[in-house]
Motif scaffolding. Structure first.
Motif, PDB file in Angstrom:
ATOM      1  N   ALA A   1       0.821  -1.215   0.000  1.00  0.00           N
ATOM      2  CA  ALA A   1       0.000   0.000   0.000  1.00  0.00           C
ATOM      3  C   ALA A   1       0.853   1.261   0.000  1.00  0.00           C
ATOM      4  CB  ALA A   1      -0.921  -0.014   1.210  1.00  0.00           C
ATOM      5  N   LEU A   2       2.018   1.209   0.651  1.00  0.00           N
ATOM      6  CA  LEU A   2       2.878   2.395   0.772  1.00  0.00           C
ATOM      7  C   LEU A   2       3.887   2.521  -0.362  1.00  0.00           C
ATOM      8  CD1 LEU A   2       3.700   2.303   4.600  1.00  0.00           C
ATOM      9  CD2 LEU A   2       2.001   3.723   3.438  1.00  0.00           C
ATOM     10  N   ALA A   3       4.129   1.457  -1.081  1.00  0.00           N
ATOM     11  CA  ALA A   3       5.188   1.442  -2.089  1.00  0.00           C
ATOM     12  C   ALA A   3       5.112   2.597  -3.084  1.00  0.00           C
ATOM     13  CB  ALA A   3       5.203   0.099  -2.818  1.00  0.00           C
ATOM     14  N   PRO A   4       3.931   2.975  -3.613  1.00  0.00           N
ATOM     15  CA  PRO A   4       3.897   4.066  -4.596  1.00  0.00           C
ATOM     16  C   PRO A   4       4.383   5.405  -4.044  1.00  0.00           C
ATOM     17  CG  PRO A   4       1.878   2.773  -4.688  1.00  0.00           C
ATOM     18  CD  PRO A   4       2.616   2.327  -3.462  1.00  0.00           C
ATOM     19  N   ARG A   5       4.247   5.617  -2.723  1.00  0.00           N
ATOM     20  CA  ARG A   5       4.623   6.915  -2.132  1.00  0.00           C
ATOM     21  C   ARG A   5       6.035   6.916  -1.555  1.00  0.00           C
ATOM     22  NH1 ARG A   5      -0.425   6.030  -0.279  1.00  0.00           N
ATOM     23  NH2 ARG A   5       0.123   5.830   1.928  1.00  0.00           N
ATOM     24  N   PHE A   6       6.651   5.745  -1.452  1.00  0.00           N
ATOM     25  CA  PHE A   6       7.983   5.654  -0.856  1.00  0.00           C
ATOM     26  C   PHE A   6       8.890   4.849  -1.784  1.00  0.00           C
ATOM     27  CE2 PHE A   6       5.208   6.504   2.708  1.00  0.00           C
ATOM     28  CZ  PHE A   6       5.937   7.397   3.489  1.00  0.00           C
ATOM     29  N   PRO A   7       9.543   5.496  -2.731  1.00  0.00           N
ATOM     30  CA  PRO A   7      10.383   4.777  -3.708  1.00  0.00           C
ATOM     31  C   PRO A   7      11.520   3.991  -3.062  1.00  0.00           C
ATOM     32  CG  PRO A   7       9.975   7.035  -4.412  1.00  0.00           C
ATOM     33  CD  PRO A   7       9.471   6.938  -3.018  1.00  0.00           C
TER      34      PRO A   7
END
Length: 351
Positions: A193-199
């Motif tokens: 869920a967080l991957a798109p916002r935290f490269p």
């Protein structure tokens, strides 16, 4: 003292090893006998039988003053309960030291009437029962009202776990068995869920279990390239991984008092853990770590996002975590408590 082989995996081996290294065995004249070891079913059976025989023989011929058993649930409990019975028949005072987050279910829900009676009898017949926290002590006192229960938490060697500042941005560390009960699949979902916002987000997983299934689930979530699957790691590799981590996360469904959590706190890491077992007695939400409800992916993702976004928060939580361990969970503090229990047993202050 009896328990799992100190060269093995898992919390009991880690707990006992640090106490031995701190000098408890030498100070108190402790002889350690392994009644369990990792390996194949046949290897486990050989160690169990040999350990049972050696312990029974020692009780019969050496007449130890105290027999201290580290136990979890199921087969571990039944092995130790029989050995403690033999020890009592030989005149020893006995210590039943409870580990593992599954004991409540084992004692109340999974066991039949006869097994529940034997569990209660073992606890109440022991000279002292050691619980890892006040919450576990309250359960044991309610389940076995005539038991003498003392709280002795797990310990870490703070002096050997130097405060680490070599964190890698976005690196989240999980240490534990890769199984649903440890919350690892909720953690995978939160990372996805967080991957798109935290490269820079990466998840390092240290522990055994069904690692192939873990890889499959990560691939299904589209985060396979963000995963470092380490397998089981030894003390030096664990220290290196703790140093590199920005956040330590263990979202278990049930726990006692995880050694990996205490080790992460000892090196000053921000910890994100479930509010289960004895964990809330070590971690105060917002002060020395963050707590979330088990199985709640949304809450886990929100807390993880908060930590990854705020370096100052991570530093503050980590500093308070290290202070907590130094004050309450160091080998010096816990070793002194155990030595006090042994003195009371040998002087007859405990039955």
């Amino acid at each position: 003292m009896i328990g799992t082989a100190l060269s093995g995996k898992g919390g009991i081996a880690a707990v006992v090893s640090v106490l031995d290294q701190d000098g408890l065995f030498a100070r108190e004249g402790v002889r350690y006998l392994a009644t369990h070891a990792d390996g194949t079913r046949a290897a486990k059976a050989r160690v169990a039988l040999a350990g049972f025989w050696r312990t029974a023989l020692a009780c019969l011929t050496e007449r130890p003053a105290v027999v201290h058993a580290h136990s979890a649930s199921h087969a571990s409990f039944f092995r130790k309960s029989l050995l403690l019975l033999i020890a009592r028949r030989c005149g020893a005072r006995t210590v039943f030291h409870l580990h593992g987050g599954g004991f409540r279910d084992f004692a109340t829900r999974e066991s039949g009437a006869l097994a529940r009676w034997w569990i209660r009898h073992t606890l109440e017949a022991s000279s002292v029962v050691i619980a890892l926290s006040a919450g576990w002590a309250a359960f044991l006192a309610g389940f076995a009202p005539r038991a003498t229960v003392r709280v002795v938490p797990n310990a870490v060697d703070v002096a050997r776990l130097a405060s680490a500042s070599a964190e890698e941005a976005g690196r989240v560390l999980f240490l534990g068995r890769a199984e649903p009960a440890k919350g690892v699949y909720e953690l995978l979902a939160a990372v996805a869920a967080l991957a798109p916002r935290f490269p820079a987000l990466r998840l390092a997983l240290g522990g055994d279990g069904d690692l192939a299934l873990l890889r499959t689930r990560a691939a299904q979530l589209g985060i396979a390239e963000r995963l470092d699957i380490l397998g089981w790691i030894g003390p030096q590799d664990k220290a290196d991984q703790l140093a590199r981590a920005a956040v330590f996360c263990l979202p278990s469904h049930a726990e006692g008092l995880p050694m990996a959590l205490l080790e992460a706190m000892a090196v000053g890491k921000a910890v994100l853990v479930s509010d289960v077992g004895a964990i809330p007695e070590a971690v105060t939400d917002g002060d020395n770590g963050l707590l979330v409800a088990p199985r709640d992916v949304a809450a886990l993702a929100a807390a993880l996002e908060r930590l990854l976004s705020d370096h100052a928060l991570r530093r503050r939580l980590g500093a308070h975590a290290r202070q907590t361990v130094a004050e309450r969970f160091s080998t010096a503090v816990v070793g002194a408590t155990l030595s006090g229990v042994y003195r009371e047993l040998c002087q007859g202050d405990l039955r």
